[in-house]
Design an enzyme around this catalytic site. Structure first.
Site, mmCIF file in Angstrom:
data_model
loop_
_atom_site.group_PDB
_atom_site.id
_atom_site.type_symbol
_atom_site.label_atom_id
_atom_site.label_comp_id
_atom_site.label_asym_id
_atom_site.label_seq_id
_atom_site.Cartn_x
_atom_site.Cartn_y
_atom_site.Cartn_z
ATOM 1 N N TYR A 196 13.651 31.192 3.152
ATOM 2 C CA TYR A 196 12.406 31.835 3.598
ATOM 3 C C TYR A 196 12.393 32.074 5.101
ATOM 4 O O TYR A 196 12.817 31.213 5.876
ATOM 5 C CB TYR A 196 11.215 30.923 3.293
ATOM 6 C CG TYR A 196 10.840 30.816 1.836
ATOM 7 C CD1 TYR A 196 10.589 31.952 1.067
ATOM 8 C CD2 TYR A 196 10.701 29.571 1.235
ATOM 9 C CE1 TYR A 196 10.224 31.843 -0.264
ATOM 10 C CE2 TYR A 196 10.329 29.447 -0.092
ATOM 11 C CZ TYR A 196 10.097 30.594 -0.834
ATOM 12 O OH TYR A 196 9.731 30.478 -2.140
ATOM 13 N N LYS A 247 0.844 -1.198 0.000
ATOM 14 C CA LYS A 247 0.000 0.000 0.000
ATOM 15 C C LYS A 247 0.879 1.246 0.000
ATOM 16 O O LYS A 247 2.095 1.158 0.232
ATOM 17 C CB LYS A 247 -0.934 -0.026 1.207
ATOM 18 C CG LYS A 247 -0.238 -0.110 2.542
ATOM 19 C CD LYS A 247 -1.241 -0.331 3.654
ATOM 20 C CE LYS A 247 -0.554 -0.237 4.999
ATOM 21 N NZ LYS A 247 -1.453 0.114 6.065
ATOM 22 N N ARG A 287 -10.456 0.331 15.044
ATOM 23 C CA ARG A 287 -10.239 0.994 13.760
ATOM 24 C C ARG A 287 -11.215 0.403 12.741
ATOM 25 O O ARG A 287 -12.097 1.087 12.296
ATOM 26 C CB ARG A 287 -8.776 0.812 13.336
ATOM 27 C CG ARG A 287 -8.359 1.678 12.186
ATOM 28 C CD ARG A 287 -6.865 1.675 11.961
ATOM 29 N NE ARG A 287 -6.392 0.464 11.312
ATOM 30 C CZ ARG A 287 -5.184 0.355 10.760
ATOM 31 N NH1 ARG A 287 -4.333 1.369 10.798
ATOM 32 N NH2 ARG A 287 -4.799 -0.756 10.182
ATOM 33 N N MET A 299 9.629 24.383 -1.184
ATOM 34 C CA MET A 299 8.785 23.385 -1.857
ATOM 35 C C MET A 299 9.627 22.461 -2.755
ATOM 36 O O MET A 299 9.433 21.242 -2.752
ATOM 37 C CB MET A 299 7.710 24.097 -2.690
ATOM 38 C CG MET A 299 6.642 23.163 -3.223
ATOM 39 S SD MET A 299 5.451 23.985 -4.272
ATOM 40 C CE MET A 299 4.523 24.947 -3.105
HETATM 41 C C1 LIG Z 1 -3.905 -4.299 8.307
HETATM 42 C C2 LIG Z 1 -2.428 -4.208 8.156
HETATM 43 N N1 LIG Z 1 -1.696 -5.325 8.067
HETATM 44 C C3 LIG Z 1 -0.354 -5.294 7.929
HETATM 45 C C4 LIG Z 1 0.336 -4.101 7.894
HETATM 46 C C5 LIG Z 1 1.846 -4.118 7.782
HETATM 47 O O1 LIG Z 1 2.408 -3.533 8.919
HETATM 48 P P1 LIG Z 1 3.986 -3.371 9.073
HETATM 49 O O2 LIG Z 1 4.398 -2.409 8.006
HETATM 50 O O3 LIG Z 1 4.178 -2.805 10.442
HETATM 51 O O4 LIG Z 1 4.573 -4.698 8.870
HETATM 52 C C6 LIG Z 1 -0.385 -2.910 7.988
HETATM 53 C C7 LIG Z 1 0.332 -1.639 7.972
HETATM 54 O O5 LIG Z 1 -0.051 -0.651 8.507
HETATM 55 C C8 LIG Z 1 -1.798 -2.960 8.122
HETATM 56 O O6 LIG Z 1 -2.525 -1.842 8.228
#
Ligand SMILES: Cc1ncc(COP(=O)(O)O)c(C=O)c1O
Length: 385
Positions: free
Chosen positions: A276, A38, A137, A324
């Site tokens: 700046y 991700k 969550r 920037m």
């Molecule tokens: C649901 C879930 N699983 C696994 C992971 C992987 O976590 P990590 O990067 O700490 O191994 C994340 C990361 O935030 C996550 O949100």
């Protein structure tokens, strides 16, 4: 790899990635591995990471946050399994059977919609139920499980949930793992409840990197590491817990390094303001190098007058505010710096190195954030060392 014509680039090391995955595979000991890609593969670049992961037969899944990321993975040629961790718009759930995705489900609305889609689809939909165990969550509670069981019953084409999962709230931020143990207990109780309701899942998964590294009992049938795949310890506390448990040091190496070049050199007299807001004033005649990197690239503005970069294997301090697209560093004490001299923002030069953890500490955050916020526009190159 030719970087001569680049002013701002990221290098990825396949050798480091292989070392990290070998270490994690050893820990996973035959369990299914789902690598978190991700947020542009934790800033490493989704397209090159998909290519690099594709070489590894031990990686069966990638996990993503959004539907868009999942579709990108398919576009980049990932033909194995994809776990969708985050929410998807209810109106777009057709993409799940279409792109053969496995959603983690945590609302009855999404599950119902998937049930209706499964009834029409010629492909089975593999769902993974997320349980609430103390992170508050995404997961569902024992009460909501009954509603879920009724939905699975109403839409028999959904089958049973393929997976059941949870996420730890406090496994990397501490060396006291009592809260994590409590979450695991709740998880195991809720799974018994699922079995009693007739929706016993095939696989269980809970382990992020810290859990996978530290606790055998969190590994179940599948593990979901992210940060450690990229060669970073989740935290100092995870590292300490690992070492106290007898673990050996050298199991991860950072995959990513970040580089730029000096694009201007100037001499400024004593008492000159830099950048700046006139926040920095020279105390002696100074040589400054201007670098074509700024906060829009992911070099955080909080690093202003605080961080260092590497030039000719030496640390050069950042002077004044990070802009920037530009920043200024002091090269007064580094002789021989020339125009287009390579500069390392994260990584190694000779004997010196600047880790993502070090940059994160200067910025008051964690390596995850420093990496995930690297602009997708920066070129990503595969290094051969
Ligand atoms: C649901 C879930 N699983 C696994 C992971 C992987 O976590 P990590 O990067 O700490 O191994 C994340 C990361 O935030 C996550 O949100």
């Amino acid at each position: 790899m030719d970087t001569k014509n680049l002013l701002n680039w990221i290098e990825l090391s396949p050798a480091a990635l292989d070392k990290n995955l070998d270490s994690l595979s050893r820990l996973a000991a035959g369990r299914t591995i789902a690598v978190a890609v991700k947020s542009n593969a934790y800033g490493h670049g989704l397209a090159p990471m998909i290519d690099l992961l594709d070489r590894r037969p031990d990686v069966e899944y990638v996990s993503v946050h959004s539907l868009d990321e999942a579709i990108q993975c398919r576009k980049y040629g990932w033909s194995r399994r994809i776990l969708l961790l985050g929410p998807a718009p209810l109106t777009d759930l057709e993409a799940i059977p279409e792109f053969d995705l496995e959603p983690v489900v945590f609302t009855s609305q999404a599950l119902t919609r998937l049930g209706k889609l499964a009834a029409k689809s010629d492909r089975p939909i593999r769902t993974h139920v997320k349980l609430e165990t103390g992170t508050h969550r995404q997961g569902i509670t024992a009460k909501e499980l009954e509603q879920f069981a009724a939905i699975y019953k109403k839409y028999p084409r959904l089958g049973k949930p393929y997976g059941v999962s949870m996420h730890f709230a406090n496994i990397e931020d501490t060396t006291n793992h009592a809260y994590a143990q409590g979450q695991l207990d709740v998880f195991n109780t809720l799974i018994k409840r699922m079995a009693a309701l007739g929706i016993k899942p095939t696989i269980r998964h809970t382990a992020c990197s810290a859990a996978l590294i530290l606790f055998e009992k969190t590994r179940f049938e599948m593990v979901r590491p992210g940060i450690a795949v990229y060669g970073h310890w989740p935290s100092k506390e995870t590292y300490l817990s690992y070492r106290l448990g007898g673990g050996v040091n050298d199991i991860f190496s950072p995959v990513l390094s970040w580089h730029t070049r000096v694009t201007q050199i100037k001499k400024v007299p004593r008492d000159s303001f830099v950048g700046y807001g006139c926040t920095y004033r020279t105390t002696a005649p100074t040589r400054l190098a201007v670098l074509p990197v700024g906060y829009a690239d992911g070099y955080d503005r909080s690093l202003s007058s605080l961080a260092y970069v590497l030039i000719k294997g030496q640390r050069a301090p950042v002077r004044g505010r990070v802009c920037m697209n530009l920043m200024m560093v002091d090269i007064t004490d580094i002789p021989g710096v020339r125009l287009e001299e390579p500069v390392t923002l994260i990584g190694r030069q000779g004997e010196e190195s600047l880790s993502a953890e070090q940059v994160a500490a200067w910025a008051g955050t964690i390596s995850y954030e420093i990496l995930a916020r690297l602009s997708p526009d920066i070129s990503r190159l595969i290094s051969h060392v």
